[in-house]
Design an enzyme around this catalytic site. Structure first.
Site, PDB file in Angstrom:
ATOM      1  N   LYS A 169       0.841  -1.203   0.000  1.00  0.00           N
ATOM      2  CA  LYS A 169       0.000   0.000   0.000  1.00  0.00           C
ATOM      3  C   LYS A 169       0.877   1.255   0.000  1.00  0.00           C
ATOM      4  O   LYS A 169       0.702   2.148  -0.825  1.00  0.00           O
ATOM      5  CB  LYS A 169      -0.891   0.007   1.256  1.00  0.00           C
ATOM      6  N   ASN A 170       1.840   1.294   0.934  1.00  0.00           N
ATOM      7  CA  ASN A 170       2.595   2.537   1.093  1.00  0.00           C
ATOM      8  C   ASN A 170       3.537   2.808  -0.071  1.00  0.00           C
ATOM      9  O   ASN A 170       3.847   3.962  -0.367  1.00  0.00           O
ATOM     10  CB  ASN A 170       3.331   2.536   2.441  1.00  0.00           C
ATOM     11  N   ARG A 180      -4.204  10.819   5.228  1.00  0.00           N
ATOM     12  CA  ARG A 180      -3.190  11.853   5.436  1.00  0.00           C
ATOM     13  C   ARG A 180      -1.971  11.691   4.519  1.00  0.00           C
ATOM     14  O   ARG A 180      -1.252  12.645   4.264  1.00  0.00           O
ATOM     15  CB  ARG A 180      -2.797  11.962   6.913  1.00  0.00           C
ATOM     16  N   CYS A 239      -4.036  12.029  13.844  1.00  0.00           N
ATOM     17  CA  CYS A 239      -4.744  10.785  13.568  1.00  0.00           C
ATOM     18  C   CYS A 239      -4.947  10.031  14.876  1.00  0.00           C
ATOM     19  O   CYS A 239      -4.564  10.512  15.931  1.00  0.00           O
ATOM     20  CB  CYS A 239      -4.026   9.956  12.508  1.00  0.00           C
ATOM     21  N   ARG A 241       0.443  14.067  13.921  1.00  0.00           N
ATOM     22  CA  ARG A 241       1.219  13.637  12.751  1.00  0.00           C
ATOM     23  C   ARG A 241       1.683  14.917  12.036  1.00  0.00           C
ATOM     24  O   ARG A 241       1.106  15.325  11.026  1.00  0.00           O
ATOM     25  CB  ARG A 241       0.339  12.793  11.804  1.00  0.00           C
ATOM     26  N   PRO A 242       2.738  15.563  12.561  1.00  0.00           N
ATOM     27  CA  PRO A 242       3.170  16.840  11.987  1.00  0.00           C
ATOM     28  C   PRO A 242       3.740  16.680  10.570  1.00  0.00           C
ATOM     29  O   PRO A 242       4.126  15.576  10.181  1.00  0.00           O
ATOM     30  CB  PRO A 242       4.270  17.306  12.950  1.00  0.00           C
ATOM     31  N   ASP A 249       5.988  19.285   9.509  1.00  0.00           N
ATOM     32  CA  ASP A 249       6.992  20.356   9.486  1.00  0.00           C
ATOM     33  C   ASP A 249       8.221  19.992   8.653  1.00  0.00           C
ATOM     34  O   ASP A 249       8.811  20.843   7.990  1.00  0.00           O
ATOM     35  CB  ASP A 249       7.402  20.712  10.928  1.00  0.00           C
ATOM     36  N   LEU A 250       8.602  18.711   8.662  1.00  0.00           N
ATOM     37  CA  LEU A 250       9.807  18.312   7.913  1.00  0.00           C
ATOM     38  C   LEU A 250       9.564  18.421   6.403  1.00  0.00           C
ATOM     39  O   LEU A 250      10.456  18.807   5.637  1.00  0.00           O
ATOM     40  CB  LEU A 250      10.242  16.890   8.284  1.00  0.00           C
ATOM     41  N   ASP A 252       4.400  -0.007  12.484  1.00  0.00           N
ATOM     42  CA  ASP A 252       3.161  -0.603  11.971  1.00  0.00           C
ATOM     43  C   ASP A 252       3.008  -2.070  12.375  1.00  0.00           C
ATOM     44  O   ASP A 252       1.936  -2.651  12.225  1.00  0.00           O
ATOM     45  CB  ASP A 252       3.098  -0.476  10.436  1.00  0.00           C
ATOM     46  N   ILE A 259       8.323   5.667  17.541  1.00  0.00           N
ATOM     47  CA  ILE A 259       7.904   6.567  16.451  1.00  0.00           C
ATOM     48  C   ILE A 259       6.664   7.376  16.843  1.00  0.00           C
ATOM     49  O   ILE A 259       6.638   8.591  16.688  1.00  0.00           O
ATOM     50  CB  ILE A 259       7.576   5.764  15.158  1.00  0.00           C
ATOM     51  N   ARG A 307      -8.885   0.192   4.643  1.00  0.00           N
ATOM     52  CA  ARG A 307      -7.973   1.190   4.066  1.00  0.00           C
ATOM     53  C   ARG A 307      -6.683   0.539   3.591  1.00  0.00           C
ATOM     54  O   ARG A 307      -6.070   1.009   2.629  1.00  0.00           O
ATOM     55  CB  ARG A 307      -7.622   2.244   5.122  1.00  0.00           C
TER      56      ARG A 307
HETATM   57  N1  EPU Z   1       7.412  13.614  11.919  1.00  0.00           N
HETATM   58  C1  EPU Z   1       7.708  14.892  12.271  1.00  0.00           C
HETATM   59  N2  EPU Z   1       7.589  15.859  11.317  1.00  0.00           N
HETATM   60  C2  EPU Z   1       7.218  15.586  10.042  1.00  0.00           C
HETATM   61  C3  EPU Z   1       6.921  14.251   9.677  1.00  0.00           C
HETATM   62  C4  EPU Z   1       7.028  13.290  10.663  1.00  0.00           C
HETATM   63  O1  EPU Z   1       8.053  15.187  13.414  1.00  0.00           O
HETATM   64  O2  EPU Z   1       7.148  16.501   9.226  1.00  0.00           O
HETATM   65  C5  EPU Z   1       7.515  12.551  12.944  1.00  0.00           C
HETATM   66  C6  EPU Z   1       6.230  11.755  13.119  1.00  0.00           C
HETATM   67  O3  EPU Z   1       5.349  12.361  14.029  1.00  0.00           O
HETATM   68  C7  EPU Z   1       6.756  10.428  13.610  1.00  0.00           C
HETATM   69  C8  EPU Z   1       8.067  10.275  12.838  1.00  0.00           C
HETATM   70  O4  EPU Z   1       8.436  11.592  12.453  1.00  0.00           O
HETATM   71  O5  EPU Z   1       7.053  10.508  14.978  1.00  0.00           O
HETATM   72  C9  EPU Z   1       7.991   9.399  11.610  1.00  0.00           C
HETATM   73  O6  EPU Z   1       6.851   9.738  10.820  1.00  0.00           O
HETATM   74  P1  EPU Z   1       6.893   9.576   9.246  1.00  0.00           P
HETATM   75  O7  EPU Z   1       6.905  10.930   8.622  1.00  0.00           O
HETATM   76  O8  EPU Z   1       7.997   8.658   8.879  1.00  0.00           O
HETATM   77  O9  EPU Z   1       5.484   8.912   8.925  1.00  0.00           O
HETATM   78  P2  EPU Z   1       4.726   9.006   7.534  1.00  0.00           P
HETATM   79  O10 EPU Z   1       5.718   9.124   6.472  1.00  0.00           O
HETATM   80  O11 EPU Z   1       3.674  10.054   7.636  1.00  0.00           O
HETATM   81  C10 EPU Z   1       4.687   6.465   6.972  1.00  0.00           C
HETATM   82  C11 EPU Z   1       3.643   5.393   6.756  1.00  0.00           C
HETATM   83  C12 EPU Z   1       2.988   5.025   8.083  1.00  0.00           C
HETATM   84  C13 EPU Z   1       4.074   4.564   9.052  1.00  0.00           C
HETATM   85  C14 EPU Z   1       5.144   5.660   9.201  1.00  0.00           C
HETATM   86  C15 EPU Z   1       6.314   5.265  10.067  1.00  0.00           C
HETATM   87  C16 EPU Z   1       2.815   5.809   4.523  1.00  0.00           C
HETATM   88  C17 EPU Z   1       1.685   6.187   3.656  1.00  0.00           C
HETATM   89  N3  EPU Z   1       2.629   5.888   5.840  1.00  0.00           N
HETATM   90  O12 EPU Z   1       3.994   7.619   7.485  1.00  0.00           O
HETATM   91  O13 EPU Z   1       2.124   3.922   7.788  1.00  0.00           O
HETATM   92  O14 EPU Z   1       3.501   4.289  10.315  1.00  0.00           O
HETATM   93  O15 EPU Z   1       5.665   6.000   7.889  1.00  0.00           O
HETATM   94  O16 EPU Z   1       6.952   4.146   9.544  1.00  0.00           O
HETATM   95  O17 EPU Z   1       3.865   5.423   4.033  1.00  0.00           O
HETATM   96  C18 EPU Z   1       0.166   2.632   7.871  1.00  0.00           C
HETATM   97  O18 EPU Z   1       0.433   2.148   6.763  1.00  0.00           O
HETATM   98  O19 EPU Z   1      -0.737   2.164   8.604  1.00  0.00           O
HETATM   99  C19 EPU Z   1       0.901   3.797   8.362  1.00  0.00           C
HETATM  100  C20 EPU Z   1       0.426   4.606   9.291  1.00  0.00           C
END
Ligand code: EPU
Length: 421
Positions: A23-24, A93, A117, A122-123, A125-126, A308, A330, A400
């Site tokens: 999916k991802n 998201r 969520c 789920r910020p 900012d990065l 996950d 995480i 989903r």
């Molecule tokens: N974070 C920040 N700032 C940002 C982005 C992230 O502080 O701008 C923090 C998050 O709050 C978290 C950490 O960094 O503590 C890692 O978050 P990440 O950005 O890696 O998460 P994501 O990219 O939004 C993807 C997967 C998630 C999975 C996470 C962590 C997809 C579509 N989603 O989310 O998958 O949990 O990586 O591995 O790829 C799922 O499939 O059920 C799912 C939630």
């Protein structure tokens, strides 16, 4: 009207199950199609709700999409839009992933801020910092990221926050940088296999990326990307779900079409606990494993234990004699579902970002509620091993991210059916 799963526990899982495409991965590969006017054809795309949300979003942005039997073809139309509206980002998201490609291709875009969520903030900012470093001007306006640029320019970007690298943040910056002028270095890049899949497809489209699979990516911008035909990698989280189901209740359960390398760390952990797992090139055979040792583990970015997979380890801990513990590295608040497991007889205490799990003799069936995708699937596993009947409500969360979960489980021998309530 909403749907639930009704499960009668105690049935063995035997036979073969085919793992679907990731999916991802599919979600980011679909977003990458924005970077080209040519056709993108993706194979092994799972047919699930998030993919349909992503199709809706891409159609809104001006793509024409055909999705038949896991093959998805994306074509450009002339009705281009650069706005990702709240009603779609709100549903999923991961829609934030169109930010980088839209900005790189069209030099402007408006993308709704995703908000939090079920498992905490789920910020993004990065993502925003990365775009700014590449020269974008960004305003946050009425819940939207309003971005524009006269042309992105390569930069050096350190892309980690308090909880390590960002998976989608890395993907967003990587995609934006493919069409920027000059060289971009992403330090502390996420190394998840889905990002590697994206980089591999971008290269096939003509992008120049070095360091794929490492924490430092060097991307040299090109003027244009081409169309591509590409096959999505197997879903490692679905694989992990069936792997733990097999340890709980399998009898030579064969998990096919997967990539065991993407689960090397959790497989090693499970083997050390005494799990009966046999690894082949692209399949895993697993059986119910007795007398497992309790575990102490923490989730971390790849290659370590994926967040996950955390809820599945918790369910496993529920039936291992002794005390296990799992810490969330995480999303520290990702333990909501443990109160549902408690309703099934689990003994779990949350101490900060750690779940302390005391094994119980058995779980008992109850009506429980899915709060998010992985938590929902973990409740299904709990139902499969519990005494009596379990009803898992709000299964739209599970839809989903899992393709035909109840069909796959039924074929293996589980007693599970979808009911309307
Ligand atoms: N974070 C920040 N700032 C940002 C982005 C992230 O502080 O701008 C923090 C998050 O709050 C978290 C950490 O960094 O503590 C890692 O978050 P990440 O950005 O890696 O998460 P994501 O990219 O939004 C993807 C997967 C998630 C999975 C996470 C962590 C997809 C579509 N989603 O989310 O998958 O949990 O990586 O591995 O790829 C799922 O499939 O059920 C799912 C939630």
């Amino acid at each position: 009207m909403s749907e639930s799963f009704e499960i009668k526990g105690g049935k063995k899982l035997k036979g073969k199950v085919q793992i679907s495409g990731s999916k991802n991965s599919a979600l980011v590969l679909m977003a990458a199609s924005i970077l080209t006017d040519e056709d993108v054809a993706l194979h092994n795309v799972p047919d699930l709700l998030d993919i349909h949300t992503s199709i809706e979003l891409l159609e809104k942005l001006g793509k024409k999409i055909e999705f038949v039997e896991n093959r998805l073809v994306i074509q450009q139309t002339k009705n281009i839009s650069t706005e990702a509206p709240y009603d779609l980002v709100n549903k999923m998201r991961a829609s934030i992933i169109v930010l980088g490609p839209l900005l790189a291709k069209y030099k402007k875009c408006k993308v709704s801020l995703p908000g939090g969520c079920a498992f905490g903030p789920r910020p993004v900012d990065l993502h925003i910092m990365g775009m700014k470093k590449l020269g974008a001007k960004i305003k946050l306006d009425h819940g939207y990221i309003d971005a524009e640029t006269s042309g992105l320019v390569g930069a050096q970007i350190f892309l980690a926050g308090k909880f390590g690298p960002s998976v989608l943040g890395t993907d967003n910056v990587m995609m934006a940088a493919t069409l920027a002028t000059g060289e971009t270095i992403i330090d502390s890049a996420a190394m998840e296999p889905e990002g590697v899949d994206l980089a591999n497809m971008l290269e096939k489209m003509g992008a120049k990326i070095e360091g794929i699979g490492t924490s430092t990516l060097k991307i040299t911008g090109v003027a244009k990307l081409n169309g591509v035909e590409y096959t999505v990698i197997p879903d490692r989280i679905e694989t992990g779900t069936f792997l733990i189901a097999g340890i709980l209740i399998g009898e030579n359960l064969t998990i096919e079409n997967c990539n065991p390398e993407h689960l090397a760390y959790p497989i090693e952990l499970l083997k050390n606990m005494g799990a009966k797992i046999e690894i082949k090139k692209d399949s895993i055979i697993v059986s119910k494993s007795e007398n497992l040792k309790p575990f102490t583990v923490s989730t971390s970015p790849y290659p370590f234990l994926a967040t996950d997979l955390q809820p599945f380890f918790t369910v496993l801990g529920c039936v291992i004699a002794g005390t296990s513990s799992i810490s969330e590295g995480i999303y520290p608040d990702r333990f909501q579902y443990t109160s549902e497991l408690a309703r099934m007889g689990a003994d779990i205490k949350i101490e900060g970002n750690t779940a302390v799990i005391k094994g119980v003799e058995k779980l008992t069936g109850a009506e429980v509620m899915a709060s998010d995708l992985r938590a929902g699937a973990a409740l299904v596993l709990a139902g499969l091993i519990a005494d009596g009947k379990t009803v898992v409500d709000r299964i739209y969360h599970i839809d989903r991210g899992y393709e035909k979960l109840e069909e796959k489980l039924s074929v293996l021998g589980a007693d599970i059916k979808r009911v309307e309530k």
